[in-house]
Design an enzyme around this catalytic site. Sequence first.
Site, PDB file in Angstrom:
ATOM      1  CB  SER A 169      -0.902   0.005   1.239  1.00 49.45           C
ATOM      2  OG  SER A 169      -1.651  -1.191   1.320  1.00 49.45           O
ATOM      3  N   GLY A 170       0.279   2.375  -0.377  1.00 52.42           N
ATOM      4  CA  GLY A 170       0.999   3.639  -0.347  1.00 52.42           C
ATOM      5  C   GLY A 170       1.276   4.192  -1.727  1.00 52.42           C
TER       6      GLY A 170
ATOM      7  CB  THR B  52       6.528   3.700  -3.352  1.00 47.45           C
ATOM      8  OG1 THR B  52       6.923   4.862  -2.626  1.00 47.45           O
ATOM      9  CG2 THR B  52       7.686   3.257  -4.233  1.00 47.45           C
TER      10      THR B  52
ATOM     11  N   GLY C  32       6.184  -0.513   0.044  1.00 49.12           N
ATOM     12  CA  GLY C  32       7.009   0.652   0.327  1.00 49.12           C
ATOM     13  C   GLY C  32       7.403   0.694   1.791  1.00 49.12           C
TER      14      GLY C  32
ATOM     15  N   GLY D 161       2.568   4.577   7.864  1.00 48.08           N
ATOM     16  CA  GLY D 161       2.176   5.972   7.695  1.00 48.08           C
ATOM     17  C   GLY D 161       0.823   6.105   7.031  1.00 48.08           C
ATOM     18  N   GLY D 162       0.486   5.127   6.210  1.00 45.46           N
ATOM     19  CA  GLY D 162      -0.817   5.112   5.546  1.00 45.46           C
ATOM     20  C   GLY D 162      -1.882   4.338   6.309  1.00 45.46           C
TER      21      GLY D 162
ATOM     22  CD  GLU E 298       1.434  -1.455   4.582  1.00 45.96           C
ATOM     23  OE1 GLU E 298       1.274  -0.656   3.644  1.00 45.96           O
ATOM     24  OE2 GLU E 298       2.024  -1.159   5.634  1.00 45.96           O
TER      25      GLU E 298
ATOM     26  CE  LYS F 154       9.123   8.429   2.080  1.00 44.14           C
ATOM     27  NZ  LYS F 154       8.121   7.522   1.531  1.00 44.14           N
TER      28      LYS F 154
END
Length: 262
Positions: free
Chosen positions: A57-58, A60, A114, A128-129, A135, A153
């Site tokens: 997810s995210g 990237t 990511g 962060g998401g 995940e 990052k």
Amino acid sequence: MLQLPGYCIRTFSRYSNCLRHSRGLASMSDVTAGKRAAAVAAVNEWIKDKQTVGIGSGSTIVFAVERIAERVKNEGLCLKCVPTSFQARQLILDHGLGLVSLEEYPELDVAIDGADELDPKLCAIKGGGGCLTQEKIVAAAAKSFVVIADNSKESSYLCEKWKKGIPIEVIPLSYKSVKLRLEKRYGGCAELRLAKCKAGPVITDNGNLILDYQLPLELERDWSKVSCELIQIPGIVETGLFTDMVSKAYIGSPNGSVKIIQ
């Protein structure tokens, strides 16, 4: 004559704002280039025909899914994709990829995702998401877990650049008691993550809440130990510390080059 200097000042201010905006766009373009380069390199190396693939997810991962879809179309690959979130599920469907569940395929060939921060030992902060639990479940189910990120990052140690704290998913009933226990035992500050487009807290895909926990700064920590200790606290579902999980990381730069950490 008195108006001219004022006009010049306002014009300069507008010019400065435009300059800052253009620099911001350039910076954003650099980040995007890094994300794309890392995603393409990882997909080219890891994705093969007839695989089951965990889709992270995210921001990237969008570039990874785009590249996977290109290869499916051009090479006729047959893939089965397991999502880590609502967003990942939509990406899979929108790109016409095969959507399956972890229940159907509990062991995956590879998972790509990511990271919010990554250190030289391949310890990562994610979440962060808000998708950290699913995940981590998908990453743990994969034979290989590959991280993709732009070079902003990459850090020398965890929490060097990521200043928002370690994401911790908690049962709603427990968030205050978990917060107090964390702060009394380890110090620092644990804050309930609030939503930006709704009143109240962020709700995860699992119906839980997230605490962003800022530990007191230490350059050297045993993050595996920290993660194990945190997960023992009643009410904590999962943490955003990904230790001893990453097989290989691809770090993309604005010029298109990719650094590999393994």
